[in-house]
Design a protein around this motif. Sequence first.
Motif, short mmCIF file in Angstrom:
data_model
loop_
_atom_site.label_atom_id
_atom_site.label_comp_id
_atom_site.label_asym_id
_atom_site.label_seq_id
_atom_site.Cartn_x
_atom_site.Cartn_y
_atom_site.Cartn_z
N ARG A 228 35.45 51.36 39.26
CA ARG A 228 35.00 52.70 38.86
C ARG A 228 35.05 52.85 37.34
O ARG A 228 35.90 52.26 36.68
CB ARG A 228 35.91 53.73 39.52
CG ARG A 228 35.35 55.11 39.64
CD ARG A 228 36.31 56.04 40.37
NE ARG A 228 36.39 55.81 41.80
CZ ARG A 228 35.50 56.25 42.70
NH1 ARG A 228 34.44 56.92 42.29
NH2 ARG A 228 35.67 56.03 43.98
N ASP A 229 34.13 53.65 36.79
CA ASP A 229 34.13 54.02 35.37
C ASP A 229 34.12 52.81 34.44
O ASP A 229 34.91 52.72 33.50
CB ASP A 229 35.33 54.93 35.04
CG ASP A 229 35.27 56.24 35.80
OD1 ASP A 229 34.15 56.78 35.96
OD2 ASP A 229 36.33 56.72 36.25
N CYS A 230 33.20 51.90 34.68
CA CYS A 230 33.10 50.70 33.86
C CYS A 230 32.50 51.02 32.49
O CYS A 230 31.61 51.86 32.38
CB CYS A 230 32.23 49.66 34.56
SG CYS A 230 32.97 49.07 36.10
N VAL A 231 33.02 50.36 31.46
CA VAL A 231 32.52 50.53 30.10
C VAL A 231 32.28 49.15 29.48
O VAL A 231 33.00 48.20 29.77
CB VAL A 231 33.51 51.34 29.21
CG1 VAL A 231 33.62 52.77 29.70
CG2 VAL A 231 34.86 50.68 29.15
N ARG A 232 31.28 49.08 28.64
CA ARG A 232 30.93 47.83 27.97
C ARG A 232 31.95 47.55 26.87
O ARG A 232 32.21 48.41 26.04
CB ARG A 232 29.53 47.94 27.38
CG ARG A 232 28.98 46.69 26.77
CD ARG A 232 28.58 45.71 27.88
NE ARG A 232 28.06 44.49 27.35
CZ ARG A 232 26.78 44.15 27.37
NH1 ARG A 232 25.89 44.96 27.91
NH2 ARG A 232 26.40 43.01 26.87
N VAL A 233 32.56 46.35 26.88
CA VAL A 233 33.57 46.01 25.89
C VAL A 233 33.23 44.74 25.10
O VAL A 233 33.82 44.50 24.05
CB VAL A 233 34.97 45.84 26.54
CG1 VAL A 233 35.47 47.18 27.07
CG2 VAL A 233 34.97 44.77 27.60
N THR A 234 32.29 43.94 25.59
CA THR A 234 31.96 42.68 24.93
C THR A 234 30.64 42.15 25.47
O THR A 234 30.05 42.75 26.38
CB THR A 234 33.09 41.64 25.13
OG1 THR A 234 32.85 40.50 24.30
CG2 THR A 234 33.20 41.19 26.58
N GLU A 235 30.20 41.05 24.95
CA GLU A 235 29.03 40.36 25.49
C GLU A 235 29.49 39.49 26.67
O GLU A 235 30.60 38.95 26.65
CB GLU A 235 28.39 39.47 24.42
CG GLU A 235 27.72 40.25 23.31
CD GLU A 235 26.56 41.09 23.83
OE1 GLU A 235 25.75 40.57 24.62
OE2 GLU A 235 26.46 42.27 23.43
N LEU B 289 34.50 40.35 36.20
CA LEU B 289 33.64 41.45 35.79
C LEU B 289 33.34 41.37 34.30
O LEU B 289 32.18 41.45 33.88
CB LEU B 289 34.30 42.80 36.13
CG LEU B 289 33.62 44.06 35.59
CD1 LEU B 289 32.21 44.21 36.17
CD2 LEU B 289 34.47 45.28 35.90
N THR B 290 34.38 41.17 33.49
CA THR B 290 34.19 41.11 32.04
C THR B 290 33.44 39.83 31.63
O THR B 290 32.52 39.89 30.81
CB THR B 290 35.54 41.20 31.32
OG1 THR B 290 36.18 42.43 31.70
CG2 THR B 290 35.36 41.20 29.81
N GLU B 291 33.81 38.69 32.22
CA GLU B 291 33.14 37.44 31.87
C GLU B 291 31.65 37.49 32.19
O GLU B 291 30.83 37.05 31.39
CB GLU B 291 33.77 36.26 32.62
CG GLU B 291 35.13 35.85 32.13
CD GLU B 291 35.76 34.74 32.96
OE1 GLU B 291 36.91 34.38 32.65
OE2 GLU B 291 35.13 34.23 33.91
N GLU B 292 31.31 38.01 33.36
CA GLU B 292 29.92 37.95 33.81
C GLU B 292 29.05 39.08 33.27
O GLU B 292 27.84 38.93 33.18
CB GLU B 292 29.87 37.94 35.34
CG GLU B 292 30.46 36.67 35.92
CD GLU B 292 30.35 36.58 37.43
OE1 GLU B 292 29.82 37.52 38.06
OE2 GLU B 292 30.81 35.57 37.98
N THR B 293 29.66 40.22 32.94
CA THR B 293 28.84 41.37 32.53
C THR B 293 29.19 41.95 31.16
O THR B 293 28.39 42.69 30.60
CB THR B 293 28.97 42.52 33.56
OG1 THR B 293 30.29 43.06 33.48
CG2 THR B 293 28.65 42.04 34.97
N GLY B 294 30.39 41.68 30.67
CA GLY B 294 30.84 42.30 29.43
C GLY B 294 31.45 43.68 29.64
O GLY B 294 31.80 44.35 28.67
N TYR B 295 31.59 44.13 30.89
CA TYR B 295 32.15 45.44 31.20
C TYR B 295 33.61 45.31 31.66
O TYR B 295 33.99 44.27 32.21
CB TYR B 295 31.35 46.13 32.30
CG TYR B 295 30.01 46.66 31.85
CD1 TYR B 295 29.87 48.00 31.49
CD2 TYR B 295 28.89 45.84 31.77
CE1 TYR B 295 28.64 48.51 31.08
CE2 TYR B 295 27.66 46.33 31.36
CZ TYR B 295 27.55 47.66 31.02
OH TYR B 295 26.34 48.17 30.61
#
Length: 180
Positions: A128-135, A94-100
Amino acid sequence: MSDAWTVLDRAELFSAEPYVSIARERVRTASGTVIDDFYRVELATFALCVPQLPSGEIITLWEYKHGARRFGLGFPAGFVEVDETPDHACGRELTEETGYRAGSLEPLGSYVDNGNQRGSLGHYFFARDCVRVTEPLVDELEVAEIRLLRPNAIDRALAEGQFSVIHHVAAWALARPHLG
């Protein structure tokens, strides 16, 4: 009552771990019939999530999938690495592909995609409740456009044939009742 088949013999025919292995098995069915050449195909285990923002929007990806030979709508997904739990793989992808990053991950079940030969084992989650943390990470093998869509827009995209991979359709069907 035991309806399980018994593997009498197994010969590995091809292996390109961790992506694919093919074996020929000699099996006995529950009724006693022996099948001398039952082929089992095992593909890499994956994790996939349907991520939702606090606003109710769903994070989707519009990307090319070479197996389908076309672009389609989908969700963050990827292989579960050796010694990695499915939920960790899901969060990582999730983080790698979207930054969330997900506020919480709810398991939706684990399923094989081919009831006879096996195929892949997929672990499905609702994030649930995803937030943007990086690119998002840049990967030339996975170029995707992030699209934030409302659930009814995803329902329309499904009806219009915009999904190209059944795993993503299954994920949506599993997650849809959990939307807040």
